[in-house]
Design a protein around this motif. Structure first.
Motif, mmCIF file in Angstrom:
data_model
loop_
_atom_site.group_PDB
_atom_site.id
_atom_site.type_symbol
_atom_site.label_atom_id
_atom_site.label_comp_id
_atom_site.label_asym_id
_atom_site.label_seq_id
_atom_site.Cartn_x
_atom_site.Cartn_y
_atom_site.Cartn_z
ATOM 1 N N SER A 167 0.845 -1.194 0.000
ATOM 2 C CA SER A 167 0.000 0.000 0.000
ATOM 3 C C SER A 167 0.884 1.250 0.000
ATOM 4 O O SER A 167 1.534 1.539 1.010
ATOM 5 C CB SER A 167 -0.902 0.028 1.232
ATOM 6 N N PRO A 168 0.908 2.007 -1.099
ATOM 7 C CA PRO A 168 1.698 3.241 -1.132
ATOM 8 C C PRO A 168 1.186 4.296 -0.154
ATOM 9 O O PRO A 168 1.936 5.168 0.260
ATOM 10 C CB PRO A 168 1.544 3.726 -2.580
ATOM 11 N N VAL A 169 -0.080 4.202 0.203
ATOM 12 C CA VAL A 169 -0.657 5.167 1.148
ATOM 13 C C VAL A 169 -0.220 4.865 2.578
ATOM 14 O O VAL A 169 0.215 5.742 3.322
ATOM 15 C CB VAL A 169 -2.195 5.168 1.055
ATOM 16 N N GLU A 170 -0.304 3.593 2.966
ATOM 17 C CA GLU A 170 0.018 3.207 4.336
ATOM 18 C C GLU A 170 1.494 2.871 4.531
ATOM 19 O O GLU A 170 1.976 2.850 5.664
ATOM 20 C CB GLU A 170 -0.838 1.993 4.729
ATOM 21 N N GLY A 171 2.188 2.574 3.439
ATOM 22 C CA GLY A 171 3.581 2.177 3.561
ATOM 23 C C GLY A 171 3.734 0.828 4.224
ATOM 24 O O GLY A 171 4.714 0.580 4.931
ATOM 25 N N LEU A 172 2.776 -0.066 3.987
ATOM 26 C CA LEU A 172 2.762 -1.393 4.613
ATOM 27 C C LEU A 172 2.546 -2.469 3.555
ATOM 28 O O LEU A 172 2.056 -2.197 2.457
ATOM 29 C CB LEU A 172 1.647 -1.478 5.653
ATOM 30 N N ILE A 173 2.903 -3.706 3.917
ATOM 31 C CA ILE A 173 2.613 -4.848 3.057
ATOM 32 C C ILE A 173 1.571 -5.733 3.732
ATOM 33 O O ILE A 173 1.469 -5.760 4.968
ATOM 34 C CB ILE A 173 3.877 -5.665 2.754
ATOM 35 N N PHE A 174 0.797 -6.457 2.902
ATOM 36 C CA PHE A 174 -0.282 -7.291 3.427
ATOM 37 C C PHE A 174 -0.261 -8.657 2.757
ATOM 38 O O PHE A 174 -0.090 -8.764 1.541
ATOM 39 C CB PHE A 174 -1.635 -6.605 3.214
ATOM 40 N N CYS A 175 -0.449 -9.685 3.562
ATOM 41 C CA CYS A 175 -0.365 -11.061 3.089
ATOM 42 C C CYS A 175 -1.649 -11.479 2.379
ATOM 43 O O CYS A 175 -2.608 -10.713 2.274
ATOM 44 C CB CYS A 175 -0.078 -11.995 4.260
ATOM 45 N N GLU A 176 -1.661 -12.710 1.920
ATOM 46 C CA GLU A 176 -2.798 -13.220 1.145
ATOM 47 C C GLU A 176 -4.098 -13.179 1.934
ATOM 48 O O GLU A 176 -5.161 -12.875 1.409
ATOM 49 C CB GLU A 176 -2.496 -14.648 0.690
ATOM 50 N N LYS A 177 -4.027 -13.465 3.231
ATOM 51 C CA LYS A 177 -5.231 -13.485 4.061
ATOM 52 C C LYS A 177 -5.792 -12.092 4.307
ATOM 53 O O LYS A 177 -7.004 -11.917 4.473
ATOM 54 C CB LYS A 177 -4.927 -14.150 5.413
ATOM 55 N N CYS A 178 -4.911 -11.077 4.338
ATOM 56 C CA CYS A 178 -5.324 -9.733 4.765
ATOM 57 C C CYS A 178 -5.455 -8.723 3.625
ATOM 58 O O CYS A 178 -6.044 -7.660 3.816
ATOM 59 C CB CYS A 178 -4.329 -9.190 5.791
ATOM 60 N N ARG A 179 -4.923 -9.032 2.471
ATOM 61 C CA ARG A 179 -4.814 -8.006 1.430
ATOM 62 C C ARG A 179 -6.144 -7.604 0.813
ATOM 63 O O ARG A 179 -6.249 -6.529 0.210
ATOM 64 C CB ARG A 179 -3.837 -8.455 0.348
ATOM 65 N N HIS A 180 -7.192 -8.421 0.977
ATOM 66 C CA HIS A 180 -8.495 -8.064 0.397
ATOM 67 C C HIS A 180 -9.086 -6.816 1.061
ATOM 68 O O HIS A 180 -9.982 -6.173 0.509
ATOM 69 C CB HIS A 180 -9.475 -9.239 0.522
ATOM 70 N N LYS A 181 -8.576 -6.456 2.242
ATOM 71 C CA LYS A 181 -9.080 -5.287 2.961
ATOM 72 C C LYS A 181 -8.370 -3.995 2.567
ATOM 73 O O LYS A 181 -8.702 -2.931 3.082
ATOM 74 C CB LYS A 181 -8.930 -5.516 4.473
ATOM 75 N N HIS A 182 -7.410 -4.107 1.660
ATOM 76 C CA HIS A 182 -6.580 -2.951 1.326
ATOM 77 C C HIS A 182 -6.450 -2.814 -0.187
ATOM 78 O O HIS A 182 -6.718 -3.748 -0.936
ATOM 79 C CB HIS A 182 -5.192 -3.092 1.955
ATOM 80 N N SER A 183 -6.016 -1.642 -0.628
ATOM 81 C CA SER A 183 -5.720 -1.415 -2.038
ATOM 82 C C SER A 183 -4.248 -1.105 -2.190
ATOM 83 O O SER A 183 -3.621 -0.537 -1.280
ATOM 84 C CB SER A 183 -6.552 -0.256 -2.597
ATOM 85 N N GLY A 184 -3.688 -1.493 -3.330
ATOM 86 C CA GLY A 184 -2.276 -1.246 -3.549
ATOM 87 C C GLY A 184 -1.746 -1.995 -4.750
ATOM 88 O O GLY A 184 -2.476 -2.236 -5.715
ATOM 89 N N ILE A 185 -0.496 -2.424 -4.666
ATOM 90 C CA ILE A 185 0.208 -3.044 -5.781
ATOM 91 C C ILE A 185 0.725 -4.404 -5.337
ATOM 92 O O ILE A 185 1.376 -4.516 -4.300
ATOM 93 C CB ILE A 185 1.406 -2.172 -6.222
ATOM 94 N N MET A 186 0.450 -5.434 -6.125
ATOM 95 C CA MET A 186 0.982 -6.749 -5.817
ATOM 96 C C MET A 186 2.481 -6.787 -6.115
ATOM 97 O O MET A 186 2.916 -6.421 -7.207
ATOM 98 C CB MET A 186 0.254 -7.827 -6.629
ATOM 99 N N LEU A 187 3.243 -7.225 -5.138
ATOM 100 C CA LEU A 187 4.700 -7.269 -5.273
ATOM 101 C C LEU A 187 5.187 -8.707 -5.382
ATOM 102 O O LEU A 187 5.053 -9.477 -4.428
ATOM 103 C CB LEU A 187 5.372 -6.619 -4.061
#
Length: 249
Positions: A167-187
């Motif tokens: 997430s460029p907004v939050e500056g955080l990464i999110f795993c497969e279980k949690c990423r559906h709650k956020h928007s961003g770029i898959m790395l």
């Protein structure tokens, strides 16, 4: 007050017929603006040392209202950057970023070393431009207080072997279980490892990583998006570089 410091000219502006107003990224005093009296005169010893991309030793006097360069001794001019318009445009972008993110009138040794190393590698074509761009963007952000947390998932705190969402907004990464709650770029894992390297490695190893061409391009796009999101600024030199890069590639 008068002091001597090493610095890099990151911006120059003509004032009057013979004078020059320069912005320096200095080792000990951060970003400062100073007048160079008579810099355009042919016999001026300050002429080469006070042009854009000049790195040197500067004797600077602080008057009541402004700084002035009393003496300038060049160490490196980076003249060959002018032989490649694409490299020149990218170098100008690096300088604009430094002027925006480096501290004013405070220690800036790490900022200066980063930009000098990047200019050296850019001029000598020692690393791909996309790699240099990504390193400068992300490392400058880290130095100036915008470091992302790329170690574990920002929600559950877990680390796993798959791809993360950044997430460029939050500056955080999110795993497969949690990423559906956020928007961003898959790395992809390689790009994430490169970002971690840029953020956390020692200065001596900062540029020592490799990626495939497509992954390197993606890395550059991700760091750029993070930079623009976090700073909420537009950089004219970035726009110019992208126009030039598109025209020449």
């Amino acid at each position: 007050m008068k002091f001597r410091t090493d610095g890099l000219i990151i911006r120059e502006q003509q004032t009057g017929e013979d004078d020059r107003l320069v912005t320096l990224l200095t080792r000990d005093h951060g970003v400062i603006r100073a007048f160079v009296r008579g810099a355009k005169r042919i016999k001026s010893r300050s002429q080469s040392a006070t042009q854009l991309f000049a790195y040197g030793s500067y004797s600077i006097y602080r008057g009541r209202d402004a700084y002035s360069v009393d003496e300038a001794q060049p160490k490196e001019i980076f003249f060959d950057l002018r032989n490649d318009i694409e490299a020149l445009a990218l170098a100008q972008y690096f300088c604009e970023l430094a002027g925006e993110l480096a501290p004013v009138e405070d220690d800036a040794d790490e900022y200066l070393r980063l930009i000098l190393n990047a200019l050296h590698m850019l001029m000598n074509k020692k690393r791909p431009q996309a790699q240099l761009k990504a390193v400068v963007e992300l490392r400058l952000l880290c130095l100036s207080g915008y470091m992302p947390d790329l170690v574990v998932c920002g929600d559950c705190g877990e680390e796993y072997d798959g791809d993360f969402l950044f997430s460029p907004v939050e500056g955080l990464i999110f795993c497969e279980k949690c990423r559906h709650k956020h928007s961003g770029i898959m790395l992809p894992s390689g790009v994430l490892r490169a970002m971690r390297h840029i953020c956390y490695s020692e200065d001596e190893k900062l540029f020592s990583f490799t990626l495939g061409e497509e992954s390197m391009k993606m890395l550059s796009e991700v760091t750029e998006r993070f930079l623009l999101t976090q700073t909420s600024k537009k950089f004219k030199t970035l726009d110019f570089y992208k126009v030039i890069a598109t025209s020449y590639n």
